[in-house]
Enzyme design. Structure first.
Site, PDB file in Angstrom:
ATOM      1  N   GLU A  49      26.249  80.237  89.543  1.00 21.13           N
ATOM      2  CA  GLU A  49      25.390  80.073  90.725  1.00 21.13           C
ATOM      3  C   GLU A  49      23.962  80.531  90.443  1.00 21.13           C
ATOM      4  OE1 GLU A  49      26.336  78.398  93.104  1.00 21.13           O
ATOM      5  OE2 GLU A  49      28.526  78.547  93.122  1.00 21.13           O
ATOM      6  N   GLY A  50      23.024  79.853  91.103  1.00 18.33           N
ATOM      7  CA  GLY A  50      21.606  80.161  90.883  1.00 18.33           C
ATOM      8  C   GLY A  50      21.096  81.265  91.803  1.00 18.33           C
ATOM      9  N   PHE A  51      19.828  81.533  91.626  1.00 16.88           N
ATOM     10  CA  PHE A  51      19.144  82.639  92.296  1.00 16.88           C
ATOM     11  C   PHE A  51      19.252  82.562  93.823  1.00 16.88           C
ATOM     12  CE2 PHE A  51      14.649  84.662  92.619  1.00 16.88           C
ATOM     13  CZ  PHE A  51      15.189  85.932  92.641  1.00 16.88           C
ATOM     14  N   ASN A  52      19.057  81.366  94.344  1.00 18.78           N
ATOM     15  CA  ASN A  52      18.886  81.277  95.801  1.00 18.78           C
ATOM     16  C   ASN A  52      20.185  81.217  96.573  1.00 18.78           C
ATOM     17  OD1 ASN A  52      15.941  81.387  96.263  1.00 18.78           O
ATOM     18  ND2 ASN A  52      16.037  79.816  94.669  1.00 18.78           N
ATOM     19  N   LEU A 292       9.560  70.365  93.882  1.00 16.56           N
ATOM     20  CA  LEU A 292      10.099  69.230  93.127  1.00 16.56           C
ATOM     21  C   LEU A 292      11.149  69.742  92.147  1.00 16.56           C
ATOM     22  CD1 LEU A 292       9.752  66.159  92.597  1.00 16.56           C
ATOM     23  CD2 LEU A 292       8.134  66.771  90.799  1.00 16.56           C
ATOM     24  N   PHE A 390      16.699  76.380  96.769  1.00 16.40           N
ATOM     25  CA  PHE A 390      15.322  76.839  96.532  1.00 16.40           C
ATOM     26  C   PHE A 390      14.429  76.368  97.688  1.00 16.40           C
ATOM     27  CE2 PHE A 390      11.181  77.154  94.671  1.00 16.40           C
ATOM     28  CZ  PHE A 390      11.267  78.052  93.630  1.00 16.40           C
TER      29      PHE A 390
HETATM   30  O1  GFB Z   1      17.748  78.745  93.041  1.00 18.13           O
HETATM   31  P1  GFB Z   1      18.746  77.726  92.760  1.00 18.13           P
HETATM   32  O2  GFB Z   1      20.145  78.093  92.965  1.00 18.13           O
HETATM   33  O3  GFB Z   1      18.417  76.432  93.597  1.00 18.13           O
HETATM   34  O4  GFB Z   1      18.584  77.298  91.260  1.00 18.13           O
HETATM   35  P2  GFB Z   1      19.134  75.016  93.704  1.00 18.13           P
HETATM   36  C1  GFB Z   1      17.438  76.755  90.813  1.00 18.13           C
HETATM   37  C2  GFB Z   1      16.743  77.664  89.805  1.00 18.13           C
HETATM   38  O5  GFB Z   1      15.919  76.811  89.025  1.00 18.13           O
HETATM   39  C3  GFB Z   1      15.836  78.679  90.462  1.00 18.13           C
HETATM   40  C4  GFB Z   1      14.629  77.353  88.937  1.00 18.13           C
HETATM   41  O6  GFB Z   1      16.397  79.901  90.735  1.00 18.13           O
HETATM   42  C5  GFB Z   1      14.720  78.780  89.452  1.00 18.13           C
HETATM   43  O7  GFB Z   1      15.077  79.625  88.386  1.00 18.13           O
HETATM   44  N1  GFB Z   1      13.732  76.584  89.814  1.00 18.13           N
HETATM   45  C6  GFB Z   1      14.029  75.534  90.614  1.00 18.13           C
HETATM   46  C7  GFB Z   1      12.425  76.812  89.929  1.00 18.13           C
HETATM   47  N2  GFB Z   1      12.930  75.106  91.254  1.00 18.13           N
HETATM   48  C8  GFB Z   1      11.917  75.889  90.845  1.00 18.13           C
HETATM   49  C9  GFB Z   1      10.527  75.943  91.156  1.00 18.13           C
HETATM   50  O8  GFB Z   1       9.994  75.206  91.967  1.00 18.13           O
HETATM   51  N3  GFB Z   1       9.810  76.905  90.538  1.00 18.13           N
HETATM   52  C10 GFB Z   1      10.362  77.789  89.672  1.00 18.13           C
HETATM   53  N4  GFB Z   1       9.570  78.707  89.122  1.00 18.13           N
HETATM   54  N5  GFB Z   1      11.657  77.753  89.335  1.00 18.13           N
HETATM   55  C11 GFB Z   1      21.481  74.916  92.529  1.00 18.13           C
HETATM   56  C12 GFB Z   1      21.912  75.474  91.187  1.00 18.13           C
HETATM   57  O9  GFB Z   1      20.084  74.857  92.463  1.00 18.13           O
HETATM   58  O10 GFB Z   1      21.963  73.629  92.712  1.00 18.13           O
HETATM   59  C13 GFB Z   1      23.362  75.257  90.883  1.00 18.13           C
HETATM   60  O11 GFB Z   1      21.701  76.849  91.173  1.00 18.13           O
HETATM   61  C14 GFB Z   1      23.755  73.829  91.131  1.00 18.13           C
HETATM   62  O12 GFB Z   1      23.571  75.572  89.516  1.00 18.13           O
HETATM   63  C15 GFB Z   1      23.347  73.442  92.533  1.00 18.13           C
HETATM   64  O13 GFB Z   1      23.161  72.981  90.166  1.00 18.13           O
HETATM   65  C16 GFB Z   1      23.693  72.004  92.866  1.00 18.13           C
HETATM   66  O14 GFB Z   1      19.969  74.949  94.925  1.00 18.13           O
HETATM   67  O15 GFB Z   1      18.014  74.068  93.582  1.00 18.13           O
END
Ligand code: GFB
Length: 435
Positions: A49-52, A292, A390
């Protein structure tokens, strides 16, 4: 409930594997009721899982601690697992064992519930730091009963091989990289269909130890305390970014985007419990912001994700519609893709936050992501990417700052989508609840 506080006397231990000391995180004063024994809730989230999404799981755990403390008889502290080994954080710097204080303002967290960093918990419980009970949450191998999700939980054999192992009567695991200095006493797999409010029964009455680790914390649902509830928003509002990261974002806004809180009507109260901004009260800086999402969102042919050229087309249309000449792009795209986008938007001023190498070392990819979110949250108009957490976090931030919903809950469309479907499937609107 107002919790009364006393200062935990924290012993500074020099741990061989430690990379941050309790002093760095300035955990104390941790606010506790002196008379009651303290119990510690540790949590972990599915590896990929990612940060958000992890930030949303924090709200689940935090509200569970809040409910437990309100139910009385016990006092719980949430122990924050260090950040690290996040798949998306690919910059060639070391990004493990990162304390939450690097990204967030823990004093704000503590206006909601008692929290401490893992290093502080280790200092308090001693070496090796022992987790009394570890529960790995899992689904029921037989699925739902009669096609219905009903609340239930049972200790069951593990569905999958687990990364916790019993060796010589001790439980070993990854434990955020503290493989030698943290041990478990017992470990079970727990099949569970519970919302957080129900799961407090388990923690209060069935789990007996002082320190309890709930792994796969995302398995528990917000249930009745989801985004429509005041409780969810209390947890969400308490997640304020660290001052350092907000300062970096504010400086960028001022330098490149003619954006200041005074002019943009986005001044904040330093105490989130006192901040209640009416939707529509914020103006925002004179720029468009876009989130994006690229990289892994390009896999699996999601029809909602636009190509770079279609994204540029939509950005240009928005700039014209909103009479803006500057656009800030928050993106995980590699620089080459960003250049393609910039060239397609030739006559407009296109900005991206790029940290200096010193900044990157200090704040890491997580910090860069927050700076991006912060700048995007202050724009006059925002459009994100479909179903990206995000983008969701930016929506929430903007609503808390008082932006009108129409300037916030927007997303780019994919060219393979029917425009009517895209219009229908703009992001769901969850507004802050204050009382
Ligand atoms: O945060 P997050 O869970 O959002 O994962 P999603 C995306 C990660 O990609 C962020 C980087 O924590 C950042 O490290 N990232 C994405 C970005 N967009 C940006 C941006 O605009 N700026 C910066 N600096 N970094 C989830 C994934 O992504 O979507 C899961 O965590 C899975 O693995 C799911 O793929 C479907 O919700 O976009």
């Amino acid at each position: 409930m107002i919790i009364r506080y006393f200062i935990l006397a924290l012993v500074c231990l020099t741990l061989a594997e430690d990379e941050f000391s309790p002093g760095e995180t300035a955990t104390s004063p941790n606010e506790m009721k002196a008379a009651l024994p303290v119990r510690y809730l540790l949590f972990e989230v599915n590896y990929g899982e990612g940060f958000n999404l992890r930030r949303d799981v924090y709200i689940r755990m935090a509200n569970m601690v809040k409910f437990l403390n309100e139910e009385g008889g016990q006092q719980w502290v949430l122990v924050l697992p260090p950040w690290g080994n996040i798949y998306h954080w690919q910059s060639p710097i070391k990004q493990t064992k990162i304390p939450w204080s690097r990204f967030f303002d823990l004093d704000s967290f503590r206006r909601h519930i008692p929290v401490m960093e893992l290093a502080d918990w280790m200092a308090v419980v001693g070496t090796p730091a022992v987790i009394d009970e570890i529960y790995y949450l899992q689904t029921y191998s037989e699925g739902w009963v009669d096609g219905q999700w009903t609340e239930r939980r049972d200790i069951r054999p593990c569905n999958d091989p687990s990364y916790y192992k019993k060796v010589d009567g001790e439980v070993e695991g990854h434990f955020w990289g503290y493989t030698k200095t943290i041990k478990g006493k017992s470990f079970e797999c727990l099949s569970v269909q519970n919302e957080i409010k129900t799961f407090t029964d388990f923690l209060r009455d069935e789990a007996k130890g002082q320190s309890i680790l709930i792994d796969r914390g995302e398995t528990l649902t917000h249930g009745r305390y989801s985004e429509w509830s005041k409780e969810w928003w209390l947890g969400r509002r308490s997640i304020r970014f660290s001052k350092k990261l907000m300062d970096i974002g504010d400086e960028f806004r001022k330098k490149h985007l003619e954006s200041t809180d005074e002019a943009d009507l986005t001044l904040m109260d330093s105490d989130w419990t006192k901040q209640q901004k009416a939707l529509g009260s914020a103006l925002g800086g004179p720029y468009l912001a876009i989130h994006l999402r690229r990289k892994d969102f390009l896999r699996g042919s999601r029809k909602e994700v636009p190509s770079l050229s279609f994204a540029a087309e939509q950005i240009e249309k928005l700039l014209v519609e909103k009479s803006l000449s500057k656009v800030f792009i928050a993106t995980d795209a590699p620089e080459s893709e960003f250049q393609v986008l910039t060239q397609s938007l030739g006559e407009y001023q296109v900005y991206r936050y790029v940290p200096t190498s010193e900044q990157l070392n200090e704040i890491g990819d997580g910090g860069v992501a927050i700076v991006d979110q912060w700048i995007a949250a202050h724009a006059r108009y925002f459009a994100g990417t479909s179903v990206s957490t995000f983008s969701f976090r930016i929506h929430e931030e903007r609503s808390l700052l008082g932006f009108p919903p129409d300037s916030t809950y927007n997303r780019l469309c994919g060219e393979k989508e029917d425009p009517a479907d895209c219009a229908k499937e703009q992001p769901g609107r969850w507004f802050p609840k204050y009382d």
